[in-house]
Design a protein around this motif. Structure first.
Motif, PDB file in Angstrom:
ATOM      1  N   ILE B 254       0.833  -1.197   0.000  1.00  0.00           N
ATOM      2  CA  ILE B 254       0.000   0.000   0.000  1.00  0.00           C
ATOM      3  C   ILE B 254       0.864   1.242   0.000  1.00  0.00           C
ATOM      4  O   ILE B 254       0.406   2.325  -0.324  1.00  0.00           O
ATOM      5  CB  ILE B 254      -0.935   0.037   1.231  1.00  0.00           C
ATOM      6  CG1 ILE B 254      -0.129  -0.135   2.528  1.00  0.00           C
ATOM      7  CG2 ILE B 254      -2.014  -1.021   1.126  1.00  0.00           C
ATOM      8  CD1 ILE B 254      -0.982   0.068   3.770  1.00  0.00           C
ATOM      9  N   ASN B 255       2.137   1.075   0.368  1.00  0.00           N
ATOM     10  CA  ASN B 255       3.045   2.206   0.413  1.00  0.00           C
ATOM     11  C   ASN B 255       3.685   2.511  -0.928  1.00  0.00           C
ATOM     12  O   ASN B 255       4.450   3.460  -1.038  1.00  0.00           O
ATOM     13  CB  ASN B 255       4.135   1.967   1.464  1.00  0.00           C
ATOM     14  CG  ASN B 255       4.731   0.582   1.411  1.00  0.00           C
ATOM     15  OD1 ASN B 255       4.013  -0.403   1.222  1.00  0.00           O
ATOM     16  ND2 ASN B 255       6.028   0.480   1.559  1.00  0.00           N
ATOM     17  N   GLY B 256       3.376   1.713  -1.962  1.00  0.00           N
ATOM     18  CA  GLY B 256       3.954   2.002  -3.272  1.00  0.00           C
ATOM     19  C   GLY B 256       5.454   2.107  -3.174  1.00  0.00           C
ATOM     20  O   GLY B 256       6.123   1.179  -2.742  1.00  0.00           O
ATOM     21  N   GLU B 257       5.990   3.287  -3.533  1.00  0.00           N
ATOM     22  CA  GLU B 257       7.440   3.448  -3.523  1.00  0.00           C
ATOM     23  C   GLU B 257       7.964   3.895  -2.161  1.00  0.00           C
ATOM     24  O   GLU B 257       9.162   4.012  -1.959  1.00  0.00           O
ATOM     25  CB  GLU B 257       7.841   4.488  -4.569  1.00  0.00           C
ATOM     26  CG  GLU B 257       7.220   5.844  -4.272  1.00  0.00           C
ATOM     27  CD  GLU B 257       7.486   6.860  -5.367  1.00  0.00           C
ATOM     28  OE1 GLU B 257       8.521   6.756  -6.005  1.00  0.00           O
ATOM     29  OE2 GLU B 257       6.643   7.747  -5.549  1.00  0.00           O
ATOM     30  N   PHE B 258       7.043   4.150  -1.221  1.00  0.00           N
ATOM     31  CA  PHE B 258       7.469   4.776   0.030  1.00  0.00           C
ATOM     32  C   PHE B 258       7.952   3.784   1.078  1.00  0.00           C
ATOM     33  O   PHE B 258       7.427   2.689   1.223  1.00  0.00           O
ATOM     34  CB  PHE B 258       6.309   5.594   0.615  1.00  0.00           C
ATOM     35  CG  PHE B 258       6.673   6.261   1.912  1.00  0.00           C
ATOM     36  CD1 PHE B 258       7.429   7.421   1.894  1.00  0.00           C
ATOM     37  CD2 PHE B 258       6.303   5.718   3.122  1.00  0.00           C
ATOM     38  CE1 PHE B 258       7.798   8.029   3.085  1.00  0.00           C
ATOM     39  CE2 PHE B 258       6.673   6.322   4.315  1.00  0.00           C
ATOM     40  CZ  PHE B 258       7.415   7.480   4.301  1.00  0.00           C
ATOM     41  N   LEU B 259       8.946   4.195   1.823  1.00  0.00           N
ATOM     42  CA  LEU B 259       9.369   3.482   3.023  1.00  0.00           C
ATOM     43  C   LEU B 259      10.167   4.472   3.858  1.00  0.00           C
ATOM     44  O   LEU B 259      10.943   5.248   3.311  1.00  0.00           O
ATOM     45  CB  LEU B 259      10.245   2.269   2.661  1.00  0.00           C
ATOM     46  CG  LEU B 259      10.390   1.193   3.740  1.00  0.00           C
ATOM     47  CD1 LEU B 259       9.049   0.602   4.116  1.00  0.00           C
ATOM     48  CD2 LEU B 259      11.323   0.089   3.279  1.00  0.00           C
ATOM     49  N   CYS B 260       9.970   4.446   5.166  1.00  0.00           N
ATOM     50  CA  CYS B 260      10.683   5.426   5.988  1.00  0.00           C
ATOM     51  C   CYS B 260      11.860   4.777   6.686  1.00  0.00           C
ATOM     52  O   CYS B 260      12.169   3.616   6.491  1.00  0.00           O
ATOM     53  CB  CYS B 260       9.736   6.100   6.980  1.00  0.00           C
ATOM     54  SG  CYS B 260       9.430   5.116   8.456  1.00  0.00           S
ATOM     55  N   ALA B 261      12.517   5.552   7.534  1.00  0.00           N
ATOM     56  CA  ALA B 261      13.722   5.072   8.217  1.00  0.00           C
ATOM     57  C   ALA B 261      13.442   3.809   9.031  1.00  0.00           C
ATOM     58  O   ALA B 261      14.271   2.901   9.078  1.00  0.00           O
ATOM     59  CB  ALA B 261      14.266   6.169   9.120  1.00  0.00           C
ATOM     60  N   LYS B 262      12.265   3.751   9.654  1.00  0.00           N
ATOM     61  CA  LYS B 262      11.991   2.586  10.514  1.00  0.00           C
ATOM     62  C   LYS B 262      11.857   1.314   9.678  1.00  0.00           C
ATOM     63  O   LYS B 262      12.390   0.266  10.028  1.00  0.00           O
ATOM     64  CB  LYS B 262      10.698   2.816  11.289  1.00  0.00           C
ATOM     65  CG  LYS B 262      10.822   3.885  12.336  1.00  0.00           C
ATOM     66  CD  LYS B 262       9.508   4.030  13.091  1.00  0.00           C
ATOM     67  CE  LYS B 262       9.428   5.385  13.739  1.00  0.00           C
ATOM     68  NZ  LYS B 262       8.088   5.656  14.294  1.00  0.00           N
ATOM     69  N   GLY B 263      11.136   1.421   8.581  1.00  0.00           N
ATOM     70  CA  GLY B 263      10.931   0.254   7.748  1.00  0.00           C
ATOM     71  C   GLY B 263      12.199  -0.184   7.053  1.00  0.00           C
ATOM     72  O   GLY B 263      12.390  -1.362   6.760  1.00  0.00           O
TER      73      GLY B 263
END
Lengths: 147, 693, 440
Positions: B254-263
């Motif tokens: 669901i995040n598509g291209e996104f991921l943050c530092a935690k992931g």
């Protein structure tokens, strides 16, 4: 200066502000970057972008007299490269270096728009035309004693 | 309806909307026009010149990434001229690019390698000395190797346009041109690592993965991030049971291209040297290592004894265990132990929301809705810090569709920079502040309202009434903290509700009440650390803790059972939008068991019949019995997100909203898990500080 | 003061107020006394369309290098837009061999201001900037003073000469970048960014400075406008050849007896320009080649220069009129060295945005430096041509072409000189000294 640019577009003043401030204090310093960043509301990275791009902006301290010798085509055809070699030999420094006493620094520059009066050099913002090794010697002597 | 044009690409006719980029039109009919700088969804650069194509009646080759399709246009993507141009562009590119592929992190996954393989020349004519610049570390997370950089500017754009951080720029010029970080020699940013993901070559590398493994040595397991409540898919790359890296490799979540530092970087708690790998049993006042059989037998005996004498249990679940574990835990407590004292730490008042939405269908927004809604209203949350995916979606929506975002927050938030309106409010007055926005919001055809922990109880009802008054389609997101905060509510880990918000037969003790009780006989914490900031009132309570680490609560335990983390187990979790997704076990850690297995073994040891304790069987039961969870199995098993809406009628009892409180984590904190992530801690200790507008 | 002696063969329009030797710039009093601002007064009585029509009639073409018809360019400005319109003067003058704009600013700064005013009137602009390269601080100071005078006398500011027109003008310094001479890069620079050119379309006429409709013209182009308004487009047009109207500034440099900046009609024969106005090749030597429009233009051999110097004739000869530079090379000129120097320049000035230009100029510069040092190989000669061909027409902006065109022409026309410089070995020898191309 900011007033010369449309409202909200004060970033337009960035390059003139950096250059004019550099003229006053001799180089781009961290404090200057911070100050300009605040005054124009631009990020640090936006300033880094232009600092690396424009050749006249520099972080390192230069000589009191920054001698810029053009070796581009028109000047080259009339002895610009020889002039450059001569200046390096005379001062014992190379490109973007400064004499030990801090009086003179040298830079080999691209066309400075004085092609019809070549070879030409710039000392800070002063043009000198039809320069010969001899007149360059005299000029440099003058600069070093002037300090 | 947009005007349609017909053009020909490589002899194939295609009809496309006028203005469609040739590179996109070609993609639709299966023709690849290679490109480095072109990246869907980001501004056009026309810099790499790989996408040059030949167009009839145009003397020069044209960049397919900026050329709009026009009626009658005839495009050739594989003419001799184009083939030659690609060869020469790649030859140019390789002049200064180091051929250190054998040791480059990107080797095997490198777009430049692939391009040269497919379109490049067999040999280079370059015999001069390469221009070189040394690699730099910008932050604990991000390293930059300018020599490898091909200057496609994807990183600059994803950081600026995608994240709204703008921490990267371009400096110097010509062959000296390189990317520069926000603060001269280091980064002060979200450390999301999106720049690393989007880098087509090995110029940007990850502090936690660099020089560790070859891509083909690893198995890639797509699962759901263990940290916040947004539910991003993260792909774990596993070698011999160890997570070597986490990234957004397949971009199918669901995040598509996104991921943050935690992931991306926060997985390292899994292999922390502080992980518990053996059960601990208190003997002579000290916790000492014990075998699983000894520990389980001890717990089962104690549970059985206390149950037999009618003693008092206190059971605390977690906002991070799976739905199956949460469900099984409450079943264990209520049916197995006969206690009503069960709770977890709640971070958002979803019960009041579901209650207020009674009778409405499709009133819960999904993550995808945030990208398509015409307007969004964010109340009382620093979205970019606490819900980075949701923030990313809203920003992308604004960028691509010009949607309007409104913020009602106590202090400044990053969304303000593009918000249509921002309102500051005094604590407790957020609902009052909304009246100022009524007119603005009612102009939009659809609105999503996201609210944080300060809106609860009666305020949620008022908020929904406000939404109703707008006269447009309104959907809601109740913002919560952790990966299964929502599931914990839904599965009945509260003293008020059983699964599906059915009123509990008997209302037991809430978490604070359990902690305060002087006469608790057993205190059982599954994945929770309530003693981090509280004391246990009952000195004589037998404390059982299922944990990854020796937390404050585990230190007080009589038996500690080492549990598996989310990255080591199968199951499902429900994100803050109410979407159910599947966890897939990737990592292996010796000595631990999943919470579900621990509970199953305890039940067996106690002779309880609570059903088979495999995730699949428990999920089957959840689908059958928990309202709203009869989700489409194929969606889940194929890695999709199935939306739930567990309540269709008004709740019989109202939730105890005084217990709702968000931990207000930042991008680099994540409750007790975050404490054991070296990378996240390093980000906080790095020079500079957390990025703030 | 820089001025060379005037030459009787010159046709003096832009330079008509110049005197020799001239100690000071022509300040406002003297300017007004010599028909200054009269072209603008005339424009005030005309409609924007009439002004543009007059400029179209003059067949004035951009003097910065590209030669785009000025009237047409002005007519493209989206005058109906609700956004402000801007006038931007390109005084970046960075094309090697060019030094004419400085002469115009230095001696007759009000002429430029007047040209801007007329343009502003035509496109409905209320603000303008004169972008001048940073090295020309001296000229910026002169223009700043002239602008101050113009404000004082009511030629700039609000309600100009009681007409109700508003126009503000200021100088804007560059800081060392050839690329900023490209109009969209110049606009980026004006906005405080790197001088990376913009993606086109949209063109500045619709989305220019600060996202607003803008016209960008060279200093010389603006300077030609006052006299066009004063005497009519037809008059100006008649000064040149049928398809190439007016006069232009030429900068004679290199191996010539009387280097200098001169004003001649379009179509003035290049050979006569060198021999009669320039006094011929210096030291009694023979002519080898001429670079006719700045270092970006393809070179002409001595046999090719007996042509009218105008846009069309030079294009026909395979070169371009460019920016008015005319660089003369005598028979002793080392063409390999010359090309090496030219390419060093382009590698230094490439902004790095696109791959072919960034990598191509750097690669070519390395090969040419090596050849110049005597370590060339036979295969290098064809490769130079091939690499330039690979750059040509494929780069993001015209800088790649500017580097490719002289390269292709020089290596093709003077192949023998390249062959003569081949080293004794056919084995690769690294260039002596592994100095980086550019020191940051």
């Amino acid at each position: 200066m900011i007033g010369n640019y449309p409202t909200g577009r004060q970033k337009g003043a960035l390059i003139p502000m950096l250059l004019y401030a550099q003229d006053e204090i001799g180089q781009i310093t961290e404090e200057l970057i911070d100050e300009v960043s605040k005054r124009l509301s631009v990020n640090r990275v936006e300033i880094e972008e232009v600092l690396g791009y424009y050749t006249m902006l520099h972080r390192e301290k230069r000589g009191k007299h920054h001698v810029q010798i053009c070796t581009n085509v028109s000047c080259m055809l009339r002895g610009g490269e020889e002039l450059w070699e001569h200046a390096c030999g005379k001062l014992g420094i190379g490109n973007k270096q400064t004499t030990a006493d801090g009086s003179v620094s040298l830079e080999e520059v691209e066309c400075i728009g004085a092609c019809s009066w070549a070879p030409a050099i710039l000392v800070n913002y002063d043009f000198h035309f039809n320069v010969t090794p001899e007149s360059l010697d005299a000029l440099i002597e003058g600069l070093r004693t002037k300090q | 309806m947009a005007e349609l044009v017909t053009l020909t690409i490589d002899g194939k006719q295609i009809t496309a909307e006028k203005g469609t980029l040739v590179i996109e039109a070609a993609k639709k009919i299966g023709i690849e026009i290679p490109a480095f700088c072109y990246y869907e969804g980001y501004s056009l650069q026309a810099a790499c010149r790989m996408c040059l194509v030949e167009v009839e009646k145009m003397p020069k080759l044209q960049p397919g990434c900026t050329l709009p399709a026009a009626e009658g246009m005839v495009v050739m993507t594989d003419s001799p001229k184009v083939v030659e141009a690609r060869k020469s562009t790649l030859e140019f590119l390789l002049t200064n690019h180091p051929l250190d592929c054998p040791v480059c992190d990107k080797g095997g996954e490198c777009e430049l390698q692939d391009m040269v393989f497919r379109y490049g020349a067999g040999e280079s004519r370059f015999t001069e000395i390469k221009h070189h610049a040394n690699e730099k570390q910008w932050s604990p997370m991000v390293y930059y190797d300018p020599a490898r950089c091909i200057l496609c500017y994807r990183c600059i754009r994803v950081c600026d346009e995608g994240l709204g951080v703008g921490a990267l720029g371009l400096t110097h010029r010509g062959v000296h041109a390189e990317i520069t970080p926000s603060n001269g020699d280091h980064l002060e940013c979200d450390e999301c690592g999106m720049c690393i993901d989007i880098c087509p070559v090995g110029a940007l590398t990850s502090g936690s993965y660099r020089y560790k493994s070859r891509p083909w040595e690893m198995n890639h397991v797509g699962t759901i991030c263990a940290h916040c409540s947004n539910g991003c898919k993260t792909t774990l790359s596993i070698r011999n049971g160890e997570i070597m890296r986490a990234n957004n490799r397949d971009q199918s979540g669901i995040n598509g291209e996104f991921l943050c530092a935690k992931g991306r970087f926060g997985y390292d708690f899994v292999h922390s040297e502080e992980r518990l790998q053996t059960p601990l049993v208190r003997k002579d006042g000290e916790l000492v290592e014990a075998s699983w059989s000894e520990a389980l037998a001890l717990v089962a005996k104690k549970f059985g004894d206390v149950k037999a004498k009618g003693g008092k249990f206190g059971v605390v679940g977690s906002a991070r265990t799976t739905n199956e574990e949460a469900y099984y835990l409450q079943k264990f407590a209520r049916q197995g132990l006969g206690t009503a004292n069960i709770d977890h730490r709640r971070s958002g008042d979803v019960a009041s929301l579901l209650n207020a939405l009674a009778g409405k269908r499709d009133a819960l927004a999904t993550v995808a809705d945030l990208y398509t809604t015409k307007a969004a209203l964010v109340i009382g949350s620093d979205l970019s810090q606490q819900h980075p995916l949701l923030a990313f979606q809203l920003r992308a929506n604004y960028r691509h569709h010009g949607s309007s975002t409104y913020t009602v927050t106590r202090g400044p938030v990053r969304e303000d920079s593009y918000a249509a309106r921002s309102i500051r409010f005094e604590a407790g007055d957020e609902i009052g502040a909304l009246d100022q926005l009524r007119e603005d919001l009612s102009k939009h055809a659809s609105v999503v309202i996201l609210f944080g922990d300060s809106v609860k109880g009666g305020d949620v009802a008022k908020l929904v009434a406000f939404g109703d008054s707008l006269g447009v389609g309104v959907k809601y997101v109740c913002l919560m903290d952790y990966s299964n905060s929502r599931g914990a509510w839904d599965m009945g880990l509260t003293h008020e509700y059983g699964p599906g918000y059915e009123a509990a037969e008997q209302r037991g003790l809430s978490l604070p009440e359990m902690l305060a009780a002087k006469d608790l006989d057993v205190f059982w914490a599954v994945g929770a650390n309530p003693l981090a900031d509280a004391e246990l009132g009952s000195n004589d309570a037998f404390v059982v803790v299922q944990e990854l680490f020796l937390t404050e609560t585990a230190r007080r335990a009589d038996v500690v059972l080492p549990a598996a983390s989310a990255y080591e187990k199968n199951g499902t979790v429900t994100n803050t939008c109410g979407e159910v997704q599947r966890l897939k076990a990737g990592a292996k850690v010796m000595g631990v068991k999943t919470d579900l297995e621990i509970m199953g073994l305890l039940a067996k040891e106690m002779g309880l019949d609570l059903g088979i304790w495999t995730p699949e069987k428990v999920f089957e039961e959840i689908r059958r019995t928990v309202r709203g969870y009869n989700v489409q199995l194929p969606i889940i098993v194929t890695g999709g997100a199935a939306p739930t809406q567990p309540v269709s009628g008004q709740l019989a009892v109202l939730p105890d909203v005084s217990l709702v409180r968000s931990a207000e984590d930042t991008l680099f904190t994540s409750g007790s898990l975050g404490r054991y992530s070296k990378m996240l801690n390093a980000a906080m200790e790095a020079p500079g500080k957390l990025y703030k507008e | 003061m820089l001025l060379n002696q005037p030459h009787p063969l010159e046709t003096r329009v832009l330079t008509r107020r110049f005197e020799y030797p001239q100690k000071n710039p022509i300040w406002v009093d003297e300017f007004v006394a010599k028909q200054g601002y009269e072209g603008f007064r005339k424009a005030l009585g005309m409609s924007p369309d009439e002004i543009i029509e007059e400029v179209k009639k003059s067949s004035l073409r951009g003097r910065g290098g590209a030669g785009f018809p000025t009237g047409l360019k002005w007519s493209f400005v989206d005058r109906k837009s609700s956004k402000p319109k801007y006038v931007v003067v390109n005084g970046d003058e960075g094309e090697p061999g060019t030094c004419k704009d400085r002469v115009l600013i230095e001696h007759d700064p009000h002429r430029l201001i007047e040209g801007c005013l007329i343009c502003a009137r035509a496109i409905g602009a209320e603000r303008g900037w004169v972008y001048i390269r940073g090295e020309y601080r001296f000229h910026i100071d002169i223009l700043d003073k002239a602008i101050a005078e113009a404000y004082e006398r009511g030629y700039l500011g609000e309600n100009i000469l009681g007409s109700g027109m508003t126009f503000h003008l200021s100088t804007h310094t560059g800081a060392g970048s050839y690329e900023c001479g490209e109009e969209s890069a110049l606009l980026e620079s004006l906005e405080g960014k790197r001088g990376n050119p913009r993606l086109k379309p949209p063109f500045p006429a619709t989305v220019g400075a600060f996202q607003c409709p803008t016209t960008v013209n060279n200093v010389e182009t603006f300077c030609a406008v006052p006299d066009i308004l004063l005497n009519g487009g037809d008059w100006y047009h008649a000064l040149g050849t049928p398809k190439n109207g007016g006069t232009r500034m030429v900068c004679l440099s290199g191996h010539i007896n009387n280097p200098g900046v001169y004003e001649v009609p379009l179509g003035f024969n290049m050979k006569r320009l060198i021999e009669e106005i320039g006094g011929g090749v210096w030291k009694g030597r023979k002519l080898k080649a001429v670079i006719p429009g700045g270092s970006s233009s393809p070179i002409l051999t001595a046999d090719e220069v007996d042509i009218p110097a105008d846009y069309d004739s030079l294009a026909k000869a395979g070169s371009m009129l460019g920016s008015g530079a005319t660089m003369v090379c005598d028979e002793t000129t080392d063409m390999v060295k010359l090309l090496a120097r030219v390419m060093k320049f382009y590698a230094h000035e490439s902004c790095g945005w696109c791959i072919p230009c960034r990598e191509g100029t750097a690669w070519l510069a390395k090969i040419l430096a090596r050849m110049d040092e005597g370590a060339g190989m036979t295969r290098d000669i064809d490769m130079i041509d091939q690499l330039a061909t690979s750059m040509f027409g494929r780069t993001f902006c015209a800088l790649g072409d500017a580097a490719a065109m002289p390269t292709m022409s020089i290596v093709r026309k003077f192949r023998n000189e390249f062959e003569a410089k081949i080293g004794s070995t056919e084995v690769f020898v690294p260039a002596p000294g592994t100095q980086p191309l550019v020191v940051l």
